[in-house]
Design a protein around this motif. Sequence first.
Motif, PDB file in Angstrom:
ATOM      1  N   LYS A 237      22.433  38.483  31.656  1.00 32.82           N
ATOM      2  CA  LYS A 237      22.639  39.287  33.147  1.00 32.82           C
ATOM      3  C   LYS A 237      23.911  38.835  34.017  1.00 32.82           C
ATOM      4  CE  LYS A 237      20.189  43.285  35.796  1.00 32.82           C
ATOM      5  NZ  LYS A 237      20.374  43.197  36.718  1.00 32.82           N
ATOM      6  N   ASP A 238      24.800  39.503  34.657  1.00 35.13           N
ATOM      7  CA  ASP A 238      24.957  39.590  36.056  1.00 35.13           C
ATOM      8  C   ASP A 238      26.011  38.023  35.760  1.00 35.13           C
ATOM      9  OD1 ASP A 238      24.439  41.585  37.182  1.00 35.13           O
ATOM     10  OD2 ASP A 238      22.695  40.489  37.669  1.00 35.13           O
ATOM     11  N   GLY A 239      25.832  37.657  34.317  1.00 38.19           N
ATOM     12  CA  GLY A 239      26.769  36.078  34.776  1.00 38.19           C
ATOM     13  C   GLY A 239      28.115  36.185  34.481  1.00 38.19           C
ATOM     14  N   PHE A 240      29.053  35.104  34.543  1.00 39.97           N
ATOM     15  CA  PHE A 240      29.791  34.893  34.958  1.00 39.97           C
ATOM     16  C   PHE A 240      31.048  34.413  34.349  1.00 39.97           C
ATOM     17  CE2 PHE A 240      28.260  35.168  39.817  1.00 39.97           C
ATOM     18  CZ  PHE A 240      29.177  36.252  40.157  1.00 39.97           C
ATOM     19  N   PHE A 241      32.259  34.947  33.628  1.00 41.07           N
ATOM     20  CA  PHE A 241      33.123  34.750  32.745  1.00 41.07           C
ATOM     21  C   PHE A 241      34.360  34.236  33.630  1.00 41.07           C
ATOM     22  CE2 PHE A 241      36.676  35.719  29.449  1.00 41.07           C
ATOM     23  CZ  PHE A 241      36.906  34.552  28.704  1.00 41.07           C
ATOM     24  N   VAL A 242      34.825  33.060  33.888  1.00 41.91           N
ATOM     25  CA  VAL A 242      36.317  33.064  34.047  1.00 41.91           C
ATOM     26  C   VAL A 242      36.860  32.656  33.414  1.00 41.91           C
ATOM     27  CG1 VAL A 242      37.321  31.104  35.887  1.00 41.91           C
ATOM     28  CG2 VAL A 242      35.031  31.757  35.741  1.00 41.91           C
ATOM     29  N   MET A 243      38.298  32.788  32.921  1.00 45.27           N
ATOM     30  CA  MET A 243      39.446  32.535  31.920  1.00 45.27           C
ATOM     31  C   MET A 243      40.477  32.246  32.636  1.00 45.27           C
ATOM     32  SD  MET A 243      39.924  36.519  31.002  1.00 45.27           S
ATOM     33  CE  MET A 243      41.160  36.928  30.350  1.00 45.27           C
ATOM     34  N   PRO A 252      37.519  46.066  23.720  1.00 46.31           N
ATOM     35  CA  PRO A 252      36.703  46.360  24.450  1.00 46.31           C
ATOM     36  C   PRO A 252      36.205  45.214  24.985  1.00 46.31           C
ATOM     37  CG  PRO A 252      36.297  45.889  21.889  1.00 46.31           C
ATOM     38  CD  PRO A 252      37.954  45.160  22.160  1.00 46.31           C
ATOM     39  N   SER A 253      36.256  44.453  25.679  1.00 47.23           N
ATOM     40  CA  SER A 253      35.456  43.501  26.855  1.00 47.23           C
ATOM     41  C   SER A 253      36.545  43.821  28.369  1.00 47.23           C
ATOM     42  CB  SER A 253      36.772  42.000  26.409  1.00 47.23           C
ATOM     43  OG  SER A 253      37.962  41.750  26.150  1.00 47.23           O
ATOM     44  N   LYS A 254      37.562  44.852  27.883  1.00 43.56           N
ATOM     45  CA  LYS A 254      38.219  45.228  28.994  1.00 43.56           C
ATOM     46  C   LYS A 254      36.914  46.350  29.772  1.00 43.56           C
ATOM     47  CE  LYS A 254      42.450  47.639  28.228  1.00 43.56           C
ATOM     48  NZ  LYS A 254      43.345  46.977  27.107  1.00 43.56           N
ATOM     49  N   ASP A 255      36.442  46.782  29.086  1.00 42.71           N
ATOM     50  CA  ASP A 255      35.548  48.231  30.134  1.00 42.71           C
ATOM     51  C   ASP A 255      34.250  47.211  29.910  1.00 42.71           C
ATOM     52  OD1 ASP A 255      37.335  49.538  29.399  1.00 42.71           O
ATOM     53  OD2 ASP A 255      37.124  49.815  27.473  1.00 42.71           O
ATOM     54  N   THR A 256      33.394  46.481  29.367  1.00 44.68           N
ATOM     55  CA  THR A 256      32.789  45.936  29.445  1.00 44.68           C
ATOM     56  C   THR A 256      31.988  45.078  30.897  1.00 44.68           C
ATOM     57  OG1 THR A 256      33.001  44.393  27.895  1.00 44.68           O
ATOM     58  CG2 THR A 256      31.366  46.076  26.909  1.00 44.68           C
ATOM     59  N   PHE A 257      32.842  43.548  30.737  1.00 40.36           N
ATOM     60  CA  PHE A 257      33.463  43.213  32.472  1.00 40.36           C
ATOM     61  C   PHE A 257      33.680  43.781  32.926  1.00 40.36           C
ATOM     62  CE2 PHE A 257      33.995  39.589  28.932  1.00 40.36           C
ATOM     63  CZ  PHE A 257      32.665  38.970  29.510  1.00 40.36           C
ATOM     64  N   LYS A 258      32.719  43.241  34.299  1.00 46.27           N
ATOM     65  CA  LYS A 258      33.717  44.073  35.674  1.00 46.27           C
ATOM     66  C   LYS A 258      34.386  43.035  36.693  1.00 46.27           C
ATOM     67  CE  LYS A 258      28.949  43.323  38.159  1.00 46.27           C
ATOM     68  NZ  LYS A 258      28.018  43.941  39.011  1.00 46.27           N
ATOM     69  N   PRO A 259      35.253  42.997  36.748  1.00 46.43           N
ATOM     70  CA  PRO A 259      36.295  42.586  37.850  1.00 46.43           C
ATOM     71  C   PRO A 259      35.473  41.799  38.442  1.00 46.43           C
ATOM     72  CG  PRO A 259      37.411  44.710  37.607  1.00 46.43           C
ATOM     73  CD  PRO A 259      36.645  45.292  37.033  1.00 46.43           C
ATOM     74  N   PHE A 260      35.357  40.432  39.298  1.00 46.71           N
ATOM     75  CA  PHE A 260      35.048  40.021  40.024  1.00 46.71           C
ATOM     76  C   PHE A 260      35.920  39.216  41.411  1.00 46.71           C
ATOM     77  CE2 PHE A 260      33.269  36.375  42.485  1.00 46.71           C
ATOM     78  CZ  PHE A 260      32.071  36.494  43.408  1.00 46.71           C
ATOM     79  N   ASN A 261      36.649  38.987  40.372  1.00 51.91           N
ATOM     80  CA  ASN A 261      38.242  38.202  40.877  1.00 51.91           C
ATOM     81  C   ASN A 261      39.149  38.315  40.198  1.00 51.91           C
ATOM     82  OD1 ASN A 261      40.095  37.481  42.689  1.00 51.91           O
ATOM     83  ND2 ASN A 261      38.399  36.221  44.245  1.00 51.91           N
ATOM     84  N   SER A 262      39.917  39.651  40.288  1.00 53.58           N
ATOM     85  CA  SER A 262      41.076  39.713  38.977  1.00 53.58           C
ATOM     86  C   SER A 262      41.974  38.789  39.243  1.00 53.58           C
ATOM     87  CB  SER A 262      41.704  41.544  38.918  1.00 53.58           C
ATOM     88  OG  SER A 262      40.581  41.858  39.226  1.00 53.58           O
ATOM     89  N   LYS A 263      42.274  38.747  40.715  1.00 53.70           N
ATOM     90  CA  LYS A 263      43.730  37.540  40.465  1.00 53.70           C
ATOM     91  C   LYS A 263      43.190  36.263  40.380  1.00 53.70           C
ATOM     92  CE  LYS A 263      45.868  35.179  44.622  1.00 53.70           C
ATOM     93  NZ  LYS A 263      45.743  34.445  44.836  1.00 53.70           N
ATOM     94  N   GLU A 264      42.022  35.684  40.305  1.00 53.54           N
ATOM     95  CA  GLU A 264      41.714  34.211  39.724  1.00 53.54           C
ATOM     96  C   GLU A 264      41.282  34.599  38.104  1.00 53.54           C
ATOM     97  OE1 GLU A 264      43.213  32.004  41.070  1.00 53.54           O
ATOM     98  OE2 GLU A 264      43.208  32.555  43.228  1.00 53.54           O
ATOM     99  N   ARG A 265      41.062  35.943  37.708  1.00 53.11           N
ATOM    100  CA  ARG A 265      40.479  36.170  36.213  1.00 53.11           C
ATOM    101  C   ARG A 265      39.190  35.574  36.213  1.00 53.11           C
ATOM    102  NH1 ARG A 265      44.933  38.089  36.331  1.00 53.11           N
ATOM    103  NH2 ARG A 265      46.979  37.800  34.246  1.00 53.11           N
ATOM    104  N   ILE A 266      38.367  36.009  37.002  1.00 57.28           N
ATOM    105  CA  ILE A 266      37.111  35.915  36.596  1.00 57.28           C
ATOM    106  C   ILE A 266      36.150  37.463  36.320  1.00 57.28           C
ATOM    107  CG2 ILE A 266      35.007  35.030  38.099  1.00 57.28           C
ATOM    108  CD1 ILE A 266      36.933  32.932  40.132  1.00 57.28           C
ATOM    109  N   TYR A 267      35.738  37.543  36.424  1.00 56.26           N
ATOM    110  CA  TYR A 267      34.534  38.628  35.728  1.00 56.26           C
ATOM    111  C   TYR A 267      33.283  38.734  34.989  1.00 56.26           C
ATOM    112  CZ  TYR A 267      39.760  39.381  34.568  1.00 56.26           C
ATOM    113  OH  TYR A 267      40.857  40.351  34.514  1.00 56.26           O
ATOM    114  N   GLN A 268      32.934  39.544  35.469  1.00 51.80           N
ATOM    115  CA  GLN A 268      31.174  39.156  35.238  1.00 51.80           C
ATOM    116  C   GLN A 268      30.353  40.198  34.165  1.00 51.80           C
ATOM    117  OE1 GLN A 268      29.514  40.057  39.332  1.00 51.80           O
ATOM    118  NE2 GLN A 268      27.485  38.793  39.232  1.00 51.80           N
ATOM    119  N   LYS A 269      29.518  40.205  34.059  1.00 51.89           N
ATOM    120  CA  LYS A 269      29.044  40.804  32.498  1.00 51.89           C
ATOM    121  C   LYS A 269      28.223  42.150  33.290  1.00 51.89           C
ATOM    122  CE  LYS A 269      25.694  40.983  28.874  1.00 51.89           C
ATOM    123  NZ  LYS A 269      25.371  39.688  27.713  1.00 51.89           N
TER     124      LYS A 269
END
Length: 269
Positions: A237-243, A252-269
Amino acid sequence: MQKKDADYEMLKKLIHQKLGFNCEQYKDSHFKRRIDVRLRATNSKTYGEYVACLQTDRNEFPELMETLTVNVTNFFRNPEVYDVIEKQVLPAIIKAKSTGLRSIRIWSAGCSIGVEAYSIAMLLKHLLGDDFKRYSIKITGTDIDKESLARAQRGVYSRMEVKDVRPAFLNKFFTKEGNDYVINDELKKITQFKKQDLISGPKMSGFDAVFCRNVTIYFEKELQEKLYMDFYNALSKDGFFVMGKTETLLGPSKDTFKPFNSKERIYQK
């Protein structure tokens, strides 16, 4: 099927058999570009000639594997991404873990020679300071290339590979041996490296952050979609994904992840 196509298919089959490398999931254009490097190096004019070369020269398979999995890699690559990781992502994870088990789990997927895993380890040690020992930290690096994993485990790097490590970190976390820089044991203790095929390997879970940068660009779109959901499911829960900076969430991942810092491609569960 034309002979050229048949030879190409034969080559892919041989690579899969001998190296366990699944060629089908890669974009054809990318795959052929990498293969062409070895065709030129062995003076093979066709895929058929190169298949013959692989069957007669046992030293060619390791060379081919190196070419298929090679990527430019050094510590703290894309410093602006690491800046956000140091100032926002890792502090958020540490804060969430400041009571109870204090267990931090991070996955570096497609870890190559381990520089990303060790970069994260350095930042955690730096941020936690004296509290470092009070946390149970495990950073797992996975890759399909055995040579790269062996290098990651050894933790020995060239001056070129450590060029972006800040001087204080270089003094604190490395020992200089000749022209090489060796990662210290304290960081080695919290890192592990293992062979894992993102495509067909067992699914992993329970991570506070997953880093998979500049790996999926080589995959077909359908596979990228599947992998991004695998990473989503691998996170707590609330884990981070960095791409990677050139990669984009698909399906589907577009709608399931929430942006944390879109510019640096960092998202959150």
